[in-house]
Design a protein around this motif. Structure first.
Motif, mmCIF file in Angstrom:
data_model
loop_
_atom_site.group_PDB
_atom_site.id
_atom_site.type_symbol
_atom_site.label_atom_id
_atom_site.label_comp_id
_atom_site.label_asym_id
_atom_site.label_seq_id
_atom_site.Cartn_x
_atom_site.Cartn_y
_atom_site.Cartn_z
ATOM 1 N N SER C 118 0.824 -1.206 0.000
ATOM 2 C CA SER C 118 0.000 0.000 0.000
ATOM 3 C C SER C 118 0.861 1.260 0.000
ATOM 4 O O SER C 118 0.457 2.284 -0.527
ATOM 5 N N VAL C 119 2.071 1.169 0.561
ATOM 6 C CA VAL C 119 2.923 2.351 0.594
ATOM 7 C C VAL C 119 3.306 2.783 -0.830
ATOM 8 O O VAL C 119 3.461 3.966 -1.126
ATOM 9 N N VAL C 120 3.349 1.792 -1.711
ATOM 10 C CA VAL C 120 3.686 2.094 -3.103
ATOM 11 C C VAL C 120 2.552 2.875 -3.762
ATOM 12 O O VAL C 120 2.778 3.853 -4.477
ATOM 13 N N LEU C 121 1.306 2.428 -3.470
ATOM 14 C CA LEU C 121 0.168 3.175 -4.013
ATOM 15 C C LEU C 121 0.116 4.573 -3.419
ATOM 16 O O LEU C 121 -0.177 5.542 -4.116
ATOM 17 N N GLY C 122 0.400 4.663 -2.126
ATOM 18 C CA GLY C 122 0.417 5.982 -1.483
ATOM 19 C C GLY C 122 1.453 6.881 -2.133
ATOM 20 O O GLY C 122 1.192 8.058 -2.419
ATOM 21 N N THR C 217 -4.174 1.856 5.766
ATOM 22 C CA THR C 217 -3.497 2.953 6.450
ATOM 23 C C THR C 217 -2.644 3.834 5.550
ATOM 24 O O THR C 217 -2.818 5.053 5.501
ATOM 25 N N MET C 218 -1.694 3.218 4.840
ATOM 26 C CA MET C 218 -0.662 4.026 4.192
ATOM 27 C C MET C 218 -1.231 4.974 3.143
ATOM 28 O O MET C 218 -0.796 6.112 3.026
ATOM 29 N N ALA C 243 -5.023 6.943 9.452
ATOM 30 C CA ALA C 243 -4.012 7.961 9.185
ATOM 31 C C ALA C 243 -3.654 8.692 10.465
ATOM 32 O O ALA C 243 -2.480 8.966 10.749
ATOM 33 N N SER C 244 -4.679 8.985 11.253
ATOM 34 C CA SER C 244 -4.438 9.691 12.497
ATOM 35 C C SER C 244 -3.563 8.851 13.431
ATOM 36 O O SER C 244 -2.599 9.348 14.020
ATOM 37 N N ILE C 245 -3.886 7.573 13.555
ATOM 38 C CA ILE C 245 -3.096 6.704 14.431
ATOM 39 C C ILE C 245 -1.644 6.655 13.955
ATOM 40 O O ILE C 245 -0.703 6.864 14.726
ATOM 41 N N ALA C 246 -1.470 6.414 12.669
ATOM 42 C CA ALA C 246 -0.114 6.234 12.152
ATOM 43 C C ALA C 246 0.700 7.522 12.242
ATOM 44 O O ALA C 246 1.887 7.503 12.553
ATOM 45 N N ALA C 247 0.034 8.639 11.997
ATOM 46 C CA ALA C 247 0.783 9.896 11.976
ATOM 47 C C ALA C 247 1.171 10.352 13.373
ATOM 48 O O ALA C 247 2.223 10.947 13.577
ATOM 49 N N GLU C 248 0.313 10.085 14.364
ATOM 50 C CA GLU C 248 0.525 10.676 15.677
ATOM 51 C C GLU C 248 1.194 9.759 16.679
ATOM 52 O O GLU C 248 1.761 10.218 17.667
ATOM 53 N N MET C 249 1.122 8.437 16.441
ATOM 54 C CA MET C 249 1.642 7.530 17.439
ATOM 55 C C MET C 249 3.126 7.754 17.695
ATOM 56 O O MET C 249 3.609 7.607 18.818
ATOM 57 N N GLY C 250 3.837 8.145 16.635
ATOM 58 C CA GLY C 250 5.256 8.391 16.798
ATOM 59 C C GLY C 250 5.566 9.495 17.793
ATOM 60 O O GLY C 250 6.563 9.438 18.507
ATOM 61 N N GLU C 251 4.686 10.510 17.869
ATOM 62 C CA GLU C 251 4.967 11.649 18.741
ATOM 63 C C GLU C 251 4.283 11.566 20.095
ATOM 64 O O GLU C 251 4.646 12.283 21.016
ATOM 65 N N ALA C 252 3.266 10.706 20.199
ATOM 66 C CA ALA C 252 2.529 10.654 21.462
ATOM 67 C C ALA C 252 3.381 9.982 22.524
ATOM 68 O O ALA C 252 3.848 8.875 22.332
ATOM 69 N N PRO C 253 3.590 10.680 23.679
ATOM 70 C CA PRO C 253 4.395 10.058 24.737
ATOM 71 C C PRO C 253 3.714 8.794 25.251
ATOM 72 O O PRO C 253 2.480 8.729 25.304
ATOM 73 N N PHE C 254 4.535 7.798 25.641
ATOM 74 C CA PHE C 254 3.985 6.536 26.123
ATOM 75 C C PHE C 254 3.012 6.763 27.257
ATOM 76 O O PHE C 254 3.281 7.518 28.184
ATOM 77 N N ARG C 255 1.889 6.077 27.194
ATOM 78 C CA ARG C 255 0.893 6.074 28.257
ATOM 79 C C ARG C 255 0.326 7.467 28.566
ATOM 80 O O ARG C 255 -0.213 7.693 29.636
ATOM 81 N N SER C 256 0.459 8.404 27.640
ATOM 82 C CA SER C 256 -0.189 9.697 27.820
ATOM 83 C C SER C 256 -1.636 9.568 27.378
ATOM 84 O O SER C 256 -2.029 8.554 26.791
ATOM 85 N N ASP C 257 -2.427 10.591 27.651
ATOM 86 C CA ASP C 257 -3.817 10.554 27.220
ATOM 87 C C ASP C 257 -3.907 10.435 25.700
ATOM 88 O O ASP C 257 -4.770 9.746 25.168
ATOM 89 N N HIS C 258 -3.004 11.143 25.032
ATOM 90 C CA HIS C 258 -2.996 11.095 23.576
ATOM 91 C C HIS C 258 -2.757 9.668 23.078
ATOM 92 O O HIS C 258 -3.459 9.160 22.201
#
Lengths: 254, 284, 295
Positions: C118-122, C217-218, C243-258
């Motif tokens: 899917s990343v290729v199609l993206g 996702t991708m 998309a929201s999960i994939a884009a934000e998970m990298g920045e969301a601190p572990f076990r934060s509300d986000h």
């Protein structure tokens, strides 16, 4: 009609598929080195009884057996009896030829190899003997390494008989062995049955009454899960004791 | 009568148009990738590390990373999947429990890969504290393809005729020996096809490895399964979306895409060829 | 007797491994919930699902994923509008109309499409489609619903086509012969006999194709544009759940509300695809055509 020479006896056997009672109170004696035929209309329980004799019905979920099946003095349904041992002594030939997709040679040696026949010489002897007994040797002796799937239907069925014989069983169960074959192949298998009875006890299910009359010494007639009549073949087909038997063999129903 | 045939011709024309537009889309897509990507492909591209903030150099670490992750995934999923399928189709009593398990496994095969990514993050990275590494990524990808492999293996086992089992058991051969010598060999090509398709899927997935294994850039090759790795799909994503040199690195992006597509479709093609071979050979 | 023990041991080994697999697959659900449920301490389920403000990094943050849900459904629906006719018609072509040789080529081609990462199609959507859309329609960005839907359609087509084709293929030959013998044309036979008989399979195919599109996702991460707002036109950007999960998970601190909110979004996504799959399973079993009669 108890004889001293019986090899398998069923005693008051009932058999259930779930709640459906497929066999009702069947008591029979199978005589050694004779051919016994089981006849009756479809669904009468004859195949069920046959598959019961080497515990092939164990493979179907939700089945239950009551009563005893005595083979050489022991009940094969006793706890602690391994169906695998029973099936080694009581071989089976099925309705449709079912060779494995292996070579002819490997089909015959499949069972014996797993029972410790390792030497190539012993295997070759066994293959030749079994194929000779099944009257197939002359036709296939030069193509033993060819796939069994390339044989004709009749040849495949004789191969399956040879495969069962290679285990040196005492009893051979045959479940409508010719129903998928042409008349010439059928005749060959019938001749073979007459030959084999010298060394083996044969129990054959057939829907073909002429076949039962031609090949068997004893015949049992089943109807709706009950053994209606069990007599020497000649008597059953000429002066049956039961009216239902007479109606069936004269073609009034079934 | 003429009106009936006119309707038929019109319908057939629409159907053909639909089918060929799909074929054309795929064809055009592949050609486009090939034409744009082939220029970037060289031995250096395949065998070197990226240089100068990934604007130059090759993609060898990403190829290697994808290989590790995929190999790890199949090593985990294949034995688990095949053994589970053997239990479900050969041993288990067929009843409502097994039916529910089957539906469950089937549904999990349709769960989005990003959800598997979340699961991998929650279980392996955070809970088991493996961190983002090859092990976490391979486990996540392995479980992603597990339902598919169970399904394909069950299908393959079921396609072995019951008469083969009866013949073997009727000869007094035990159940395990029957499975080992008759059922499995005859089911093997089908299991193989399913597994290879699983490999292709694992190699091409991005979402499950984003938080569990993949690194933007690693200076060195991984030295243990607890190291982060680069991976081809993630590399494509990173080059195409992040950084300030997106336009400048287009050739590298096309090159990476071409390598990834060739790899995944190559693997799938092997599976398709094996399957068409068995279908032709099958005699029963 | 020794053999019997060995057989029992082997059987239990297989049982054990099967249980391990099932437990692992159950763990997926469990971990999703363990990590997702805590967000409902800071936001109610109703506000989480129906809230239209998704500002997870503001202070105070607001976690309302309604616009993400809408984004997911819009791209899925638009993709279905393209993919269902294309997929079903292709299946009809392969199963009923194509000459054998073309059929031989066509089936693997569709399967290869299913295998495209899917990343290729993206990537294709970003590098090729987006600039083209932007120029052609004179819009501010080519990363929008139309772009994402077209690519998602491409991903859903193989699922729809191959399952529909199986369904069409398994319609008994007798039905077709009966129809031809009554003087029906091929078109009439297809439209009146074959497609209706295969309808449950085709419905299953459509549902599974949509499930594939909604969970993808991708493609949506790369080409949907990422705007967490209710769109007003099909040229607007959206931010579907994956998309929201994939884009934000990298920045969301572990076990934060986000972090918990993203897992909770995963629960919703999981629930949606699970229901799609369950419905598909139900449809395919419930309405299964009983094959031709046997004597």
């Amino acid at each position: 009609m108890r004889t001293n020479d019986s090899i398998i006896q069923t005693k008051q056997v009932n058999f259930f598929y779930g709640t459906f009672k497929a066999l009702i109170d069947v008591t029979m004696d199978f005589e050694k080195n004779k051919v016994t035929a089981l006849i009756g209309p479809s669904g009468c329980g004859k195949s069920t009884l046959l598959r019961l004799l080497n515990r092939m019905n164990d493979l179907i979920d939700g089945t239950r057996v009551e009563g005893e099946v005595i083979f050489e003095g022991t009940n094969i349904y006793d706890t602690g009896i391994d169906p695998v041992d029973i099936r080694r002594r009581i071989g089976m030939v099925f309705q449709k030829p079912n060779p494995f997709p292996k070579t002819i040679f490997d089909n015959i040696t499949y069972g014996p190899k797993l029972n410790g026949v390792r030497s190539k010489d012993a295997q070759e002897t066994l293959v030749q003997q079994s194929l000779e007994q099944a009257s197939l040797w002359e036709e296939v002796k030069d193509i033993l390494n060819r796939s069994a799937m390339t044989l004709s239907g009749g040849q495949q069925q004789r191969l399956c008989i040879a495969r069962a014989l290679a285990m040196r069983p005492d009893v051979l169960l045959m479940d409508e062995p010719t129903s998928a074959l042409d008349p010439i192949s059928t005749a060959k298998i019938e001749e073979l049955i007459a030959e084999l009875k010298r060394n083996y006890t044969i129990i054959i299910v057939t829907h073909n009454m002429q076949q039962a009359a031609r090949v068997s010494d004893y015949t049992g007639f089943f109807y709706l899960g009950k053994l209606i009549e069990f007599n020497p073949t000649e008597k059953l087909f000429t002066k049956p004791d039961e009216k239902q038997t007479e109606e069936y063999i004269t073609g009034r129903f079934g | 009568m003429r009106w009936r045939y006119f309707k038929q011709h019109a319908f057939f024309a629409i159907v053909r148009l639909a089918a060929f537009s799909i074929a054309a889309a795929i064809g055009a897509f592949l050609v486009y990738i090939l034409v744009n990507g082939i220029g970037a492909i060289s031995w250096e591209f395949l065998s070197e590390h990226p240089r100068e903030s990934m604007t130059k150099g090759g993609i060898m670490p990403a190829i290697l990373g994808t290989f590790y992750l995929t190999a790890g995934a199949i090593i985990i999923a294949l034995p688990l999947g095949v053994a589970s399928a053997i239990y479900l189709s050969e041993y288990a009593k067929q009843g409502p429990v097994i039916r529910i398990i089957r539906v469950g496994v089937n549904c999990l095969a349709g769960v989005p890969s990003i959800v598997f990514g979340l699961f991998g993050l929650g279980l392996f990275v955070v809970f088991l504290q493996f961190g983002s590494c090859i092990l976490s990524g391979a486990l996540t990808l392995g479980f992603l393809i597990l339902p598919t492999i169970i399904g394909a293996s069950e299908e393959a086992l079921k396609s072995v005729p019951q008469t083969f089992r009866e013949a073997s058991l009727g000869l007094g051969v035990s159940k395990w020996q029957t499975i080992l010598r008759i059922v499995l060999p005859n089911a093997l090509p089908g299991i193989l096809t399913g597994s290879i398709l699983g490999i292709g899927r694992a190699a091409g997935e991005t979402a499950p490895i984003m938080f569990t294994a993949a690194a933007f850039f690693t200076a060195k090759l991984p030295s243990s399964i607890f190291d982060e790795v680069m991976a081809l799909p993630y590399h494509v994503y990173v080059l195409a979306t992040a950084g300030t040199y997106i336009e400048e690195t287009r050739p590298l992006q096309y090159g990476t895409v071409l390598v990834l597509v060739a790899l995944v479709l190559g693997v799938d093609l092997i599976a398709i060829i094996i399957r068409s071979y068995i279908r032709k050979k099958k005699r029963w | 007797m020794k053999r019997k023990i060995k057989e029992t041991i082997i059987k239990n080994i297989f049982l054990f491994i099967a249980l391990v697999s099932i437990v692992i697959l159950a763990l997926i659900v469990i971990f999703l919930f363990i990590e997702g449920i805590p967000v409902f301490k800071v936001v109610s389920i109703k506000d989480f699902i129906f809230g239209i403000e998704w500002y997870p990094t503001y202070d105070p943050p607001s976690f309302g994923i309604w616009s993400l849900i809408v984004g997911s459904f819009i791209v899925t629906l638009c993709a279905s509008v393209i993919a269902i006719p294309l997929g079903v018609l292709s299946a009809v072509y392969i199963a009923e109309i194509a000459p054998p040789l073309i059929k031989e080529v066509f089936k693997p081609v569709v399967e290869l499409l299913a295998g495209l990462p899917s990343v290729v199609l993206g990537f294709f959507g970003m590098a090729v489609m987006a600039p083209w859309l932007q120029a052609t329609f004179d819009i501010p960005t080519g990363l929008n619903i139309v772009n994402a839907s077209m690519l998602l359609a491409l991903m859903a087509v193989p699922t729809i086509a191959s399952i529909s084709e199986d369904a069409l293929y398994s319609v008994p030959q007798e039905f077709k012969e009966a129809s031809y013998a009554l003087g029906a044309t091929r078109f009439e036979t297809i439209a009146r006999v074959i497609v209706p008989a295969a309808l449950s399979g085709i419905s299953t195919a459509v549902i599974l194709g949509m499930a594939r599109a909604i969970g993808e996702t991708m493609v949506v991460l790369m080409v949907a544009g990422g705007a967490a707002a209710i769109p007003e036109s099909i040229f607007d950007s959206v931010r579907p759940m994956p998309a929201s999960i994939a884009a934000e998970m990298g920045e969301a601190p572990f076990r934060s509300d986000h972090y918990h909110a993203l897992f909770a979004t995963g629960i919703i996504l999981f629930g949606l695809t699970l229901s799609f799959n369950l419905i598909a399973d139900y449809v395919s079993h419930k309405f299964k055509e009983v094959g031709s009669a046997t004597l």
